[in-house]
Design a protein around this motif. Structure first.
Motif, short mmCIF file in Angstrom:
data_model
loop_
_atom_site.label_atom_id
_atom_site.label_comp_id
_atom_site.label_asym_id
_atom_site.label_seq_id
_atom_site.Cartn_x
_atom_site.Cartn_y
_atom_site.Cartn_z
N GLU A 248 -24.22 -5.96 22.75
CA GLU A 248 -23.62 -6.77 23.81
C GLU A 248 -22.10 -6.71 23.82
OE1 GLU A 248 -24.02 -9.50 20.29
OE2 GLU A 248 -25.32 -8.06 21.29
N ASP A 249 -21.49 -6.60 22.64
CA ASP A 249 -20.02 -6.54 22.61
C ASP A 249 -19.53 -5.23 23.22
OD1 ASP A 249 -21.07 -5.09 20.45
OD2 ASP A 249 -19.32 -5.45 19.19
N LEU A 250 -20.19 -4.12 22.89
CA LEU A 250 -19.80 -2.82 23.44
C LEU A 250 -19.97 -2.80 24.95
CD1 LEU A 250 -18.90 0.10 22.74
CD2 LEU A 250 -21.32 0.71 22.67
N ALA B 272 -3.15 -7.84 29.76
CA ALA B 272 -4.37 -7.75 28.98
C ALA B 272 -5.39 -8.77 29.44
CB ALA B 272 -4.06 -7.95 27.50
N GLU B 273 -6.65 -8.40 29.39
CA GLU B 273 -7.74 -9.33 29.70
C GLU B 273 -8.54 -9.68 28.44
OE1 GLU B 273 -7.49 -10.56 32.47
OE2 GLU B 273 -6.48 -9.07 33.70
N ILE B 274 -8.69 -8.74 27.52
CA ILE B 274 -9.26 -9.03 26.21
C ILE B 274 -8.14 -8.94 25.18
CG2 ILE B 274 -10.72 -8.12 24.36
CD1 ILE B 274 -12.82 -7.45 26.34
N ILE B 275 -7.97 -9.98 24.41
CA ILE B 275 -6.93 -10.03 23.39
C ILE B 275 -7.59 -10.26 22.04
CG2 ILE B 275 -4.85 -11.23 22.59
CD1 ILE B 275 -4.39 -12.05 25.53
N GLY B 276 -7.19 -9.48 21.03
CA GLY B 276 -7.72 -9.64 19.69
C GLY B 276 -6.60 -9.59 18.67
N CYS B 277 -6.96 -9.41 17.40
CA CYS B 277 -5.94 -9.40 16.35
C CYS B 277 -6.37 -8.48 15.22
CB CYS B 277 -5.73 -10.82 15.82
SG CYS B 277 -7.17 -11.50 14.94
N GLN B 278 -5.51 -8.33 14.24
CA GLN B 278 -5.85 -7.61 13.03
C GLN B 278 -6.74 -8.49 12.16
OE1 GLN B 278 -1.83 -6.78 11.72
NE2 GLN B 278 -1.95 -4.67 12.44
N PRO C 114 -15.27 -10.67 17.13
CA PRO C 114 -14.95 -11.98 16.54
C PRO C 114 -13.50 -12.43 16.76
CG PRO C 114 -16.24 -10.68 15.00
CD PRO C 114 -15.85 -9.76 16.12
N THR C 115 -12.63 -11.51 17.19
CA THR C 115 -11.23 -11.86 17.43
C THR C 115 -10.92 -12.04 18.92
OG1 THR C 115 -10.31 -9.62 17.69
CG2 THR C 115 -10.62 -10.43 15.43
N TRP C 116 -11.89 -11.81 19.79
CA TRP C 116 -11.61 -11.81 21.22
C TRP C 116 -11.30 -13.20 21.76
CZ3 TRP C 116 -16.15 -8.57 23.70
CH2 TRP C 116 -16.04 -7.23 23.29
#
Length: 237
Positions: A80-82, A11-17, A56-58
């Motif tokens: 910008e996020d998209l 993974a290069e972008i990691i986020g969460c619940q 916000p979780t990235w």
């Protein structure tokens, strides 16, 4: 090495619940962002919900951030996020979600996300769909002969419009009508796209029906066809 560790390495972008505050805000969106499978983090990137892990979780490495190209600083109204999320995928990056709620995400009406025009997001989504999926499909069916399906058809390039072999739906009045005529076309005669019941239509599908809105009715119809997401269909709405 465990499968979880392999996902993290890839993974290069990691986020969460997330948890929404106030509770119940954007209920469908929150349920979607928290329950996507690892595979759907990639297959459902074309939906109107946007990135499949929210910004916000990235986190990612500085090296990868610079490689992708940083954020578009075009100012108010730029998604910008998209755009960064799409570029991450273009550059070969993946996406991973930690299945723990690690962020309290507050909803308020003045959030910057509301400044982005829906039309801007739509154009970027269509372009990414054409680039990543439709460019390699010789033909396909649009699932939804109503407003959203017709809008997608009209938004496609001329090349991809010619690949649309049919629309499909469950609305008997649309099916009985038989065809959608693209009146704005400069072609003569005007293109007429047949409309079928979904059980009579030919995959692959681009699905323009919103998820989690029909009490499971649409999802049941889709599951009955025994298709594979990411191969036989992609969600767009």
């Amino acid at each position: 090495m465990t499968s979880s560790k392999l996902l993290w390495k890839r993974a290069e972008i990691i986020g969460c619940q997330i948890k929404r505050e106030p509770e119940g805000s954007t209920e469908r969106y929150t349920r979607w962002i928290n329950t996507l499978t690892q595979e759907q983090l990639v297959t459902q990137v074309f939906t109107s919900h946007g990135p499949t892990v929210i910004m916000p979780t990235w986190f990612c490495s500085r090296k990868w951030f610079d490689y992708v190209g940083k954020f578009d600083e075009g100012g108010k109204g730029v998604p910008e996020d998209l755009l960064f999320f799409y570029e991450n995928l273009r550059k070969g990056g993946s996406v991973f979600r930690v299945d723990h709620c690690l962020l309290l995400y507050r909803y308020h009406s003045e959030a910057a996300t509301h400044a982005v025009l829906e039309e801007t997001i739509w154009k970027n989504r269509v372009a990414f769909l054409e680039e990543r999926v439709l460019s390699s499909w010789p033909s396909f069916t649009i699932w939804n002969a109503g407003k959203q399906g017709r809008r997608l058809y009209r938004s496609l390039s001329a090349t991809n419009q010619k690949k649309v072999v049919s629309f499909c739906d469950v609305d008997q009045s649309k099916i009985t009508k038989g065809f959608y005529t693209y009146q704005e076309s400069k072609d003569k005669p005007k293109p007429k796209i047949p409309i079928f019941h979904f059980t009579d239509a030919k995959p692959p599908f681009i699905i323009c029906v919103k998820l989690d809105l029909t009490g499971g009715g649409f999802e049941g119809n889709l599951n009955s066809l025994m298709l594979k997401e990411g191969l036989d269909y992609y969600h767009f709405s």
